[in-house]
Design an enzyme around this catalytic site. Structure first.
Site, PDB file in Angstrom:
ATOM      1  N   GLY A 243      11.970   6.427  -7.261  1.00  8.42           N
ATOM      2  CA  GLY A 243      10.926   7.098  -8.032  1.00  8.42           C
ATOM      3  C   GLY A 243       9.813   7.550  -7.115  1.00  8.42           C
ATOM      4  O   GLY A 243      10.019   7.738  -5.910  1.00  8.42           O
ATOM      5  N   SER A 244       8.640   7.692  -7.685  1.00  4.75           N
ATOM      6  CA  SER A 244       7.510   8.220  -6.917  1.00  4.75           C
ATOM      7  C   SER A 244       7.028   7.208  -5.882  1.00  4.75           C
ATOM      8  O   SER A 244       7.268   6.001  -6.007  1.00  4.75           O
ATOM      9  CB  SER A 244       6.367   8.546  -7.872  1.00  4.75           C
ATOM     10  OG  SER A 244       6.025   7.372  -8.585  1.00  4.75           O
ATOM     11  N   GLY A 248       6.543   3.010  -5.743  1.00  6.10           N
ATOM     12  CA  GLY A 248       6.912   2.159  -4.601  1.00  6.10           C
ATOM     13  C   GLY A 248       5.743   1.308  -4.124  1.00  6.10           C
ATOM     14  O   GLY A 248       5.915   0.138  -3.775  1.00  6.10           O
ATOM     15  N   GLU A 265      13.554   4.178  -2.542  1.00  2.23           N
ATOM     16  CA  GLU A 265      13.940   5.602  -2.440  1.00  2.23           C
ATOM     17  C   GLU A 265      12.847   6.384  -3.155  1.00  2.23           C
ATOM     18  O   GLU A 265      12.910   6.615  -4.352  1.00  2.23           O
ATOM     19  CB  GLU A 265      15.298   5.833  -3.108  1.00  2.23           C
ATOM     20  CG  GLU A 265      16.442   5.035  -2.497  1.00  2.23           C
ATOM     21  CD  GLU A 265      16.994   5.637  -1.211  1.00  2.23           C
ATOM     22  OE1 GLU A 265      16.634   6.792  -0.886  1.00  2.23           O
ATOM     23  OE2 GLU A 265      17.777   4.953  -0.539  1.00  2.23           O
TER      24      GLU A 265
HETATM   25  P1  NAD Z   1       8.366   7.451 -11.522  1.00  6.15           P
HETATM   26  O1  NAD Z   1       7.843   6.785 -10.305  1.00  6.15           O
HETATM   27  O2  NAD Z   1       7.397   7.889 -12.540  1.00  6.15           O
HETATM   28  O3  NAD Z   1       9.400   6.466 -12.283  1.00  6.15           O
HETATM   29  C1  NAD Z   1      10.580   6.012 -11.665  1.00  6.15           C
HETATM   30  C2  NAD Z   1      11.011   4.708 -12.307  1.00  6.15           C
HETATM   31  O4  NAD Z   1      10.115   3.668 -11.919  1.00  6.15           O
HETATM   32  C3  NAD Z   1      11.021   4.709 -13.828  1.00  6.15           C
HETATM   33  O5  NAD Z   1      12.166   4.030 -14.271  1.00  6.15           O
HETATM   34  C4  NAD Z   1       9.755   3.944 -14.177  1.00  6.15           C
HETATM   35  O6  NAD Z   1       9.809   3.296 -15.433  1.00  6.15           O
HETATM   36  C5  NAD Z   1       9.712   2.930 -13.066  1.00  6.15           C
HETATM   37  N1  NAD Z   1       8.381   2.382 -12.744  1.00  6.15           N
HETATM   38  C6  NAD Z   1       7.230   3.068 -12.627  1.00  6.15           C
HETATM   39  N2  NAD Z   1       6.234   2.231 -12.257  1.00  6.15           N
HETATM   40  C7  NAD Z   1       6.781   1.001 -12.137  1.00  6.15           C
HETATM   41  C8  NAD Z   1       6.262  -0.280 -11.792  1.00  6.15           C
HETATM   42  N3  NAD Z   1       4.975  -0.450 -11.494  1.00  6.15           N
HETATM   43  N4  NAD Z   1       7.117  -1.321 -11.756  1.00  6.15           N
HETATM   44  C9  NAD Z   1       8.419  -1.164 -12.036  1.00  6.15           C
HETATM   45  N5  NAD Z   1       8.969   0.027 -12.387  1.00  6.15           N
HETATM   46  C10 NAD Z   1       8.146   1.094 -12.438  1.00  6.15           C
HETATM   47  O7  NAD Z   1       9.262   8.673 -11.021  1.00  6.15           O
HETATM   48  P2  NAD Z   1       9.909   9.875 -11.854  1.00  6.15           P
HETATM   49  O8  NAD Z   1       8.842  10.794 -12.314  1.00  6.15           O
HETATM   50  O9  NAD Z   1      10.884   9.363 -12.858  1.00  6.15           O
HETATM   51  O10 NAD Z   1      10.792  10.597 -10.728  1.00  6.15           O
HETATM   52  C11 NAD Z   1      10.296  11.527  -9.816  1.00  6.15           C
HETATM   53  C12 NAD Z   1       9.959  10.876  -8.489  1.00  6.15           C
HETATM   54  O11 NAD Z   1      11.074  10.151  -7.981  1.00  6.15           O
HETATM   55  C13 NAD Z   1       9.637  11.900  -7.408  1.00  6.15           C
HETATM   56  O12 NAD Z   1       8.579  11.423  -6.617  1.00  6.15           O
HETATM   57  C14 NAD Z   1      10.929  11.981  -6.594  1.00  6.15           C
HETATM   58  O13 NAD Z   1      10.765  12.443  -5.276  1.00  6.15           O
HETATM   59  C15 NAD Z   1      11.366  10.556  -6.639  1.00  6.15           C
HETATM   60  N6  NAD Z   1      12.804  10.423  -6.393  1.00  6.15           N
HETATM   61  C16 NAD Z   1      13.193   9.923  -5.186  1.00  6.15           C
HETATM   62  C17 NAD Z   1      14.548   9.841  -4.903  1.00  6.15           C
HETATM   63  C18 NAD Z   1      15.024   9.335  -3.571  1.00  6.15           C
HETATM   64  O14 NAD Z   1      16.204   9.032  -3.458  1.00  6.15           O
HETATM   65  N7  NAD Z   1      14.169   9.216  -2.558  1.00  6.15           N
HETATM   66  C19 NAD Z   1      15.496  10.250  -5.847  1.00  6.15           C
HETATM   67  C20 NAD Z   1      15.054  10.733  -7.068  1.00  6.15           C
HETATM   68  C21 NAD Z   1      13.694  10.823  -7.328  1.00  6.15           C
END
Ligand code: NAD
EC number: 1.2.1.3
Length: 512
Positions: A243-244, A248, A265
């Site tokens: 995710g974002s 992380g 990731e």
């Molecule tokens: P996001 O960070 O909003 O959410 C991703 C996941 O994390 C969701 O399931 C969310 O519920 C969970 N989450 C969020 N905060 C959390 C916390 N504090 N504790 C535990 N879980 C938590 O991301 P998004 O908007 O769904 O996706 C887009 C982002 O993901 C972009 O930044 C993109 O670059 C990144 N991404 C990275 C990869 C990679 O392989 N590097 C792949 C796909 C997407």
């Protein structure tokens, strides 16, 4: 016969797919998590969200499963993954279509995502017979030293909305063959494809038989609070979180605090360099896909472009024409290349970044909302932004189709710009000059986890380890030796002699 025509209601089609895949009625509730389709913005279904206690119970079931699964021989575990791959082949059209309905990806990308799941299953099946350890020369007479790889425990998977099912599979296929059960917390924006995937896994589990313990594959439907449950549970020794970078930053210290493994990731801010010798026709096609494909919603999307000053005035006008010509609309329509953004806040983020760029003196080609899909759907025209300097919004990831482009004079300068952001996921160079290509992928070249030559930064395939450095988190998934993160390594020294020599010549002679 299911109606797959573009005019078919998104809701009716999604519900028909969920029902044909066997997603149980109990997955839905009058009150719960609304699952929206970005194609029209409509609520397709309301899914039952789990409580934290239910999530804890699911982790408990997975831990119990671990105690049994770790004793099943790895090639037999591979047989389960082979069956999952087989079920995915059978249901590829339905699951791929559901990916399109739930994320707004064009049809070929929805299908491509499921193909990626199939590919990692195939990879993992082979790997299930190759979990090799080394035999190491020992300095002690009549001794043998080796390393063995053992299952680690429950693997938590947190996934993002933009690859709603592939990310689970990159982790789960490896975790399963490595002897680890999987507890998956998908994005709250994409619960339907997660439920469908779980139903497909259930089919494979039923065919696999009694060797597969209950709790091997658990799904946590709900918000980020359930992700936190997974992150904080001591029964989960490894969490793969996609995710974002903001996510992380929240997750990494909590995992470190309990010494759990983190496979992170996170976000990307990927660049490409176009050099004087580049095949400009090839570069143009690669840039168009990498920057506009998936409506700019890939972690590996091309966001920054550095064009040598000698070819800038040839390439950039051609790119601007490609941006003006790209077809935007319903992702179910043949011929559409750019579908909707996931929601209104993604569109607002794009608008904000474009305004910031304009305030810095940038020239914006494209951008703005495309009136289609209804008031709750957000289709954006991809934007090509000629920006005078590497600054402002160009330094961060805006998860939308914005490509910033600027000129450079020397390759050293372009490589420095490539590396001058927080993220370190993917990068490319377009050149026919061997020295430039080698310089880009050398130790002093791109600092990213992925560095490509004459292809764009997006569209990785399964055989290579996938992931990035710096604020992208350092995790590696899928190919190469990524499997090692899901296992624990034991170094074993065996003495088959009658004496007890100590290493480094240490003496400790005791009368006993
Ligand atoms: P996001 O960070 O909003 O959410 C991703 C996941 O994390 C969701 O399931 C969310 O519920 C969970 N989450 C969020 N905060 C959390 C916390 N504090 N504790 C535990 N879980 C938590 O991301 P998004 O908007 O769904 O996706 C887009 C982002 O993901 C972009 O930044 C993109 O670059 C990144 N991404 C990275 C990869 C990679 O392989 N590097 C792949 C796909 C997407």
């Amino acid at each position: 016969m299911r109606d797959h025509t573009p005019a078919a209601s998104v809701r009716a089609e999604a519900l028909a797919i969920l029902s044909s895949l066997g997603v149980p009625e109990s997955a839905f509730a009058a009150q719960g998590l609304p699952a929206r389709s970005p194609i029209t913005g409509e609520i397709v279904a309301t899914v039952r969200a789990m409580s934290a206690d239910e999530a804890g119970a699911a982790i408990g079931r997975a831990h119990e499963a671990f105690l049994a699964w770790r004793r099943v021989p790895a090639p037999r575990r591979g047989e389960l993954v082979r069956l999952i791959g087989e079920e995915l082949r059978t249901h590829k059209d339905d699951l791929g279509r559901l990916v399109t309905l739930e994320t707004g990806k064009i049809v070929s990308e929805g299908l491509g995502e499921v193909q990626e799941m199939i590919d990692i299953c195939d990879f993992a099946v082979g790997l299930s017979r190759q979990l090799y350890g080394l035999t190491i020369a020992t300095e002690r007479r009549d001794h043998r030293m080796m390393e063995t790889w053992h299952p680690l425990g429950v693997c938590g998977v947190i996934s993002a909305f933009n690859f709603p099912v592939a990310v689970w599979s990159w982790n789960a296929a490896l975790a399963f063959i490595c002897g680890d059960p999987v507890v998956w917390k998908p994005s709250e924006k994409t619960p339907l494809t997660a439920l469908a995937t779980q139903a497909i896994v259930e089919r494979a589990l039923a065919r696999f038989g009694a060797d597969a313990p209950a709790g091997l594959s658990e799904l946590l439907i709900g918000g980020r609070d359930l992700g936190e449950v997974l992150v904080d549970d001591a029964r989960v020794p490894v969490v793969s979180a996609t995710g974002s970078t903001a996510m992380g930053r929240a997750v990494a210290p909590r995992l470190a605090g309990r010494f759990a493994r983190a496979i992170l990731e996170l976000g990307g801010n990927n660049a490409a360099i176009v050099t004087p010798s580049a095949d400009l026709g090839l570069a143009l096609r690669a840039i168009a896909f990498a920057a506009m494909g998936t409506a700019g919603q890939r972690c590996t999307t091309l966001r920054r472009l550095f064009v040598h000053e000698s070819v800038y005035d040839t390439l950039v006008p051609q790119l601007a024409r490609a941006y003006a010509a790209v077809s935007i609309g319903d992702p179910r329509e043949a011929g559409t290349l750019v579908g909707p953004l996931i929601d209104g806040s993604a569109y607002e983020g794009m608008e904000r970044a474009l305004q910031e760029a304009r305030d810095l003196g940038a020239r914006v080609h494209g951008g703005g909302r495309v009136a289609t899909g209804g008031a709750d759907a957000f289709y954006a025209r991809p934007a090509l932004v000629e920006i005078p300097a590497h600054t402002g919004p160009m330094l961060r990831e805006t998860f939308a189709p914005i490509l910033y482009v600027t000129r450079y004079a020397t390759l050293d300068e372009a490589i420095a710009l490539n590396n001058a952001v927080g993220a370190g996921l993917s990068s490319s160079i377009f050149t026919l000059d061997m020295r430039e290509a080698e310089a880009f992928i050398a130790a002093s070249g791109s600092d990213c986890g992925i560095a490509n030559v004459n292809i764009g930064p997006s569209g990785a395939e399964i055989g290579g380890a996938f992931g990035g450095e710096k604020e992208t988190g350092g995790g590696r998934e899928a190919g190469s030796d990524a499997w090692k993160a899901y296992m624990r390594r034991a170094t074993n020294t065996l003495n088959y002699g009658t004496t007890l020599p100590l290493a480094q010549g240490v003496k400790f002679d005791i009368d006993a």
